[in-house]
Motif scaffolding. Structure first.
Motif, PDB file in Angstrom:
ATOM      1  N   ASN A  52       0.847  -1.193   0.000  1.00 36.64           N
ATOM      2  CA  ASN A  52       0.000   0.000   0.000  1.00 36.64           C
ATOM      3  C   ASN A  52       0.883   1.244   0.000  1.00 36.64           C
ATOM      4  O   ASN A  52       1.805   1.357   0.816  1.00 36.64           O
ATOM      5  N   GLY A  53       0.605   2.154  -0.903  1.00 36.59           N
ATOM      6  CA  GLY A  53       1.383   3.381  -0.994  1.00 36.59           C
ATOM      7  C   GLY A  53       2.473   3.352  -2.043  1.00 36.59           C
ATOM      8  O   GLY A  53       3.037   4.401  -2.369  1.00 36.59           O
ATOM      9  N   ASP A  54       2.781   2.169  -2.585  1.00 33.72           N
ATOM     10  CA  ASP A  54       3.784   2.081  -3.655  1.00 33.72           C
ATOM     11  C   ASP A  54       3.144   2.463  -4.986  1.00 33.72           C
ATOM     12  O   ASP A  54       2.207   1.810  -5.443  1.00 33.72           O
ATOM     13  N   MET A  55       3.669   3.501  -5.624  1.00 35.31           N
ATOM     14  CA  MET A  55       3.179   3.889  -6.941  1.00 35.31           C
ATOM     15  C   MET A  55       3.978   3.128  -7.997  1.00 35.31           C
ATOM     16  O   MET A  55       5.189   3.286  -8.094  1.00 35.31           O
ATOM     17  N   VAL A  56       3.279   2.296  -8.747  1.00 39.88           N
ATOM     18  CA  VAL A  56       3.914   1.444  -9.744  1.00 39.88           C
ATOM     19  C   VAL A  56       3.705   2.052 -11.127  1.00 39.88           C
ATOM     20  O   VAL A  56       2.563   2.244 -11.557  1.00 39.88           O
ATOM     21  N   ARG A  57       4.789   2.357 -11.819  1.00 40.03           N
ATOM     22  CA  ARG A  57       4.676   2.770 -13.218  1.00 40.03           C
ATOM     23  C   ARG A  57       4.609   1.506 -14.069  1.00 40.03           C
ATOM     24  O   ARG A  57       5.539   0.707 -14.111  1.00 40.03           O
ATOM     25  N   LEU A  58       3.468   1.322 -14.726  1.00 39.27           N
ATOM     26  CA  LEU A  58       3.269   0.153 -15.578  1.00 39.27           C
ATOM     27  C   LEU A  58       3.805   0.385 -16.990  1.00 39.27           C
ATOM     28  O   LEU A  58       4.210  -0.555 -17.668  1.00 39.27           O
TER      29      LEU A  58
ATOM     30  N   ALA B  56       8.110  -2.227 -15.657  1.00 38.11           N
ATOM     31  CA  ALA B  56       7.318  -1.894 -14.475  1.00 38.11           C
ATOM     32  C   ALA B  56       8.233  -1.739 -13.258  1.00 38.11           C
ATOM     33  O   ALA B  56       9.112  -2.569 -13.016  1.00 38.11           O
ATOM     34  N   GLU B  57       8.000  -0.667 -12.484  1.00 44.77           N
ATOM     35  CA  GLU B  57       8.791  -0.446 -11.277  1.00 44.77           C
ATOM     36  C   GLU B  57       8.079   0.519 -10.352  1.00 44.77           C
ATOM     37  O   GLU B  57       7.200   1.288 -10.764  1.00 44.77           O
ATOM     38  N   VAL B  58       8.452   0.464  -9.079  1.00 49.12           N
ATOM     39  CA  VAL B  58       7.922   1.409  -8.099  1.00 49.12           C
ATOM     40  C   VAL B  58       8.676   2.722  -8.270  1.00 49.12           C
ATOM     41  O   VAL B  58       9.910   2.761  -8.158  1.00 49.12           O
ATOM     42  N   VAL B  59       7.932   3.790  -8.546  1.00 48.05           N
ATOM     43  CA  VAL B  59       8.573   5.077  -8.825  1.00 48.05           C
ATOM     44  C   VAL B  59       8.344   6.105  -7.729  1.00 48.05           C
ATOM     45  O   VAL B  59       8.953   7.169  -7.746  1.00 48.05           O
ATOM     46  N   ASP B  60       7.479   5.791  -6.773  1.00 49.07           N
ATOM     47  CA  ASP B  60       7.223   6.754  -5.704  1.00 49.07           C
ATOM     48  C   ASP B  60       6.582   6.007  -4.541  1.00 49.07           C
ATOM     49  O   ASP B  60       6.006   4.924  -4.710  1.00 49.07           O
ATOM     50  N   GLU B  61       6.699   6.581  -3.349  1.00 51.73           N
ATOM     51  CA  GLU B  61       6.013   6.069  -2.168  1.00 51.73           C
ATOM     52  C   GLU B  61       5.126   7.178  -1.621  1.00 51.73           C
ATOM     53  O   GLU B  61       5.594   8.290  -1.382  1.00 51.73           O
ATOM     54  N   THR B  62       3.850   6.862  -1.443  1.00 51.55           N
ATOM     55  CA  THR B  62       2.884   7.858  -1.001  1.00 51.55           C
ATOM     56  C   THR B  62       2.319   7.467   0.361  1.00 51.55           C
ATOM     57  O   THR B  62       2.402   6.302   0.762  1.00 51.55           O
TER      58      THR B  62
END
Length: 560
Positions: free
Chosen positions: A422-428, A433-439
């Motif tokens: 939860n909170g991991d922004m995944v760029r598809l 694909a990778e996690v590019v930000d944490e919210t």
């Protein structure tokens, strides 16, 4: 489709439902990072447990997306389970986007919004089964699936950068009894067109084989209920309308009338009838009518299969239900599974029923009376074979479920696998694909009807008090700071024994408090805060010596 701009990205952001089962809250964003447009998929709750005393409902924290509420194009609901729609009434005012749902889900949601006095404010757009929704760069197609509730939908989310298949909750039931079977042709067609990513249910990833069919459950319930004597109560999830339908038909075949016991049972039955389901059953009896029938002629269909303390079956077990009683010679059938974490309340409920002479029937001793609504490994393999995604993104599972799902997808030759928290922004897309930000991705507690932060002071104090007890001290001082009365000490939730009775303990604590007060200077005695701190510290220290605990200490200073 061709991409609109060089800076456009397609991202997936779970704010609930990843690393946990329940509280689903998923976001898809499209566009450049500084100007993304968003859709929300599901907005659900989870429920409190022994670690959250006094808190029954827990919501995902929408703080991150709340800051971009003006960019939310719509809220799309996959189905009507609480962990997918239960937070709408609480959190919609923070987003105020139109809501899209199929007719059954829309009916259930309207009832919830009516209770929250929001029905006239929220725009609900009904979408037919298999329908489409256009929201800016997102073109959504509803894919008919099977689950343990009417009208479950997967979402084919088509964007200029690729298509995501968001499964929601599902299983493969070749004979679901109510509603159509899984639309395999539509999923295969998506696979042929190309699926960038599949965001998929992980609940039963550790379970081999298949979940089983509702038709098989009906085949088990029919002879079971026909052979029971006395009054019969059946507990199942109210949202499982196919199960409700099977129980009702088994009751009618056995010459019994059905009485729905519990508000959610009545609500779901009304929702089912609103879309043409359960239409040919006999009318349900009211609770006050059912008591006039002979024991052999009644079946109670009850809420409370998970041991919920305020549900119908719990009140029946406690003997506090105003209309329904069960006793010697009666039967209770649990046509449900034990949700992890509910083992203790269910066991306590079943023990109370057994103590009343009620014979119990559970999936442990009668395995055919329940099947799961989530896919086991063979069904997951089928779904991956049909959809053929480039990226596997497990959701709806604890950490161990998500990681096992990734490993399973890897074994199925899916090129990429990613298990976000939860909170991991995944760029598809574009790129790998990778996690590019944490919210921020916290929780909000519904505490006495008030939304409070996950680690709010009130709940911290309640937990502390639940474990350590409470001591209160009151002292009256005159104008010169001398003791006029007290200190008077009371204790709650702290043990005593015959060798050290409570009155002696309280006297000792009062002496410690008085000694601490006498050590203060005349000037300090004139300051309420200083006096309270001194008394509190003295009593906590004494409590640590006596009990090995530091209770919550409440100090009151009065002056005359």
């Amino acid at each position: 489709m061709a991409a609109d701009g060089a800076d456009d990205e397609l991202v997936f952001l779970p704010l609930g439902g990843s690393n946990e089962i329940g509280m689903n809250f998923n976001l898809y964003g499209y566009g450049p990072p500084h100007d993304r447009r968003w859709i929300v998929v599901d907005l659900g709750v989870t429920f409190g447990d022994q670690s959250t005393p006094g808190v029954e409902v827990i919501l995902p924290d929408p703080t991150y997306i709340e800051d971009y509420a003006h960019r939310i194009l719509g809220i799309v609901l996959t189905h009507a389970h609480e962990d997918h729609i239960g937070a709408v009434a609480w959190l919609w005012p923070r987003m105020k986007a139109p809501i899209y749902a199929t007719p059954f889900t829309a009916f259930v949601l309207r009832e919830k919004l009516r209770e929250a006095d929001l029905l006239d404010e929220v725009e609900i757009i009904e979408v037919p089964l298999g329908g489409t929704i256009d929201l800016g760069p997102f073109h959504l197609e509803l894919i008919t699936l099977t689950h343990s509730i009417p009208e479950p939908n997967g979402l084919a989310i088509k964007t200029p950068l690729g298509t995501v298949l968001h499964t929601g909750d599902w299983k493969i039931d070749p004979d679901p009894l109510l509603g159509g079977p899984t639309d395999v042709a539509a999923i295969r067609r998506l696979g042929d067109q190309g699926v960038l990513a599949m965001v998929c249910d992980s609940t039963n990833v550790f379970v081999d084989g298949r979940a089983g069919s509702e038709a098989a459950v009906r085949g088990t319930l029919m002879p079971l209920i026909a052979g029971l004597k006395g009054k019969v109560a059946v507990a199942c999830f109210a949202s499982n309308v196919a199960r409700m339908d099977s129980v009702c038909r088994a009751a009618e075949a056995a010459g019994r009338r059905v009485c729905l016991v519990g508000r959610s049972m009545r609500r779901m039955a009304a929702a089912a009838k609103s879309v043409g389901l359960m239409a040919d059953l006999q009318p349900f009896l009211e609770e006050n009518e059912a008591g006039y029938l002979p024991s052999e002629a009644i079946l109670y269909l009850c809420t409370g299969s998970q041991g919920e303390p305020r549900a119908a079956l719990a009140r029946i077990a406690d003997g506090t239900h105003p209309h329904v009683t069960l006793g010697q010679g009666d039967a209770a059938v649990f046509s449900s599974r034990i949700i992890p974490g509910n083992e203790i309340p269910i066991r306590n409920l079943q023990n109370k029923l057994a103590d009343r002479g009620v014979r119990l029937y559970t999936e442990r001793d009668h395995p055919g009376i329940h099947v799961s609504g989530h896919p086991c490994r063979d069904e997951l393999a089928d779904m991956y074979h049909w959809a053929r995604p480039q990226i596997a993104v497990p959701t709806h599972g604890e950490r161990r479920h998500l990681l096992e799902h990734c490993a399973f997808a890897r074994d199925l030759q899916v090129p990429q696998q990613l298990a976000p928290r939860n909170g991991d922004m995944v760029r598809l897309a574009p790129g790998r694909a990778e996690v590019v930000d944490e919210t921020p991705a916290g929780r909000l507690y519904v505490d006495a009807g008030v939304l409070t932060p996950e680690n709010g002071e009130a709940l911290r104090e309640r937990r502390h008090a639940a474990f350590n007890g409470v001591v209160s001290i009151a002292v009256v001082l005159d104008r010169k700071g001398r003791i006029a009365s007290g200190p008077q000490v009371r204790a709650l939730g702290l043990p005593t024994d015959a060798d050290y009775p409570l009155d002696e303990v309280l006297d000792d604590l009062a002496e410690e408090a008085e000694t601490a007060l006498n050590r203060l200077s005349g000037q300090d005695r004139g300051l309420d805060e200083t006096v309270e701190t001194a008394l509190s510290r003295a009593v906590k220290k004494a409590s640590q010596r006596i009990w090995g605990r530091r209770p919550v200490v409440e100090t009151t200073v009065l002056r005359i």
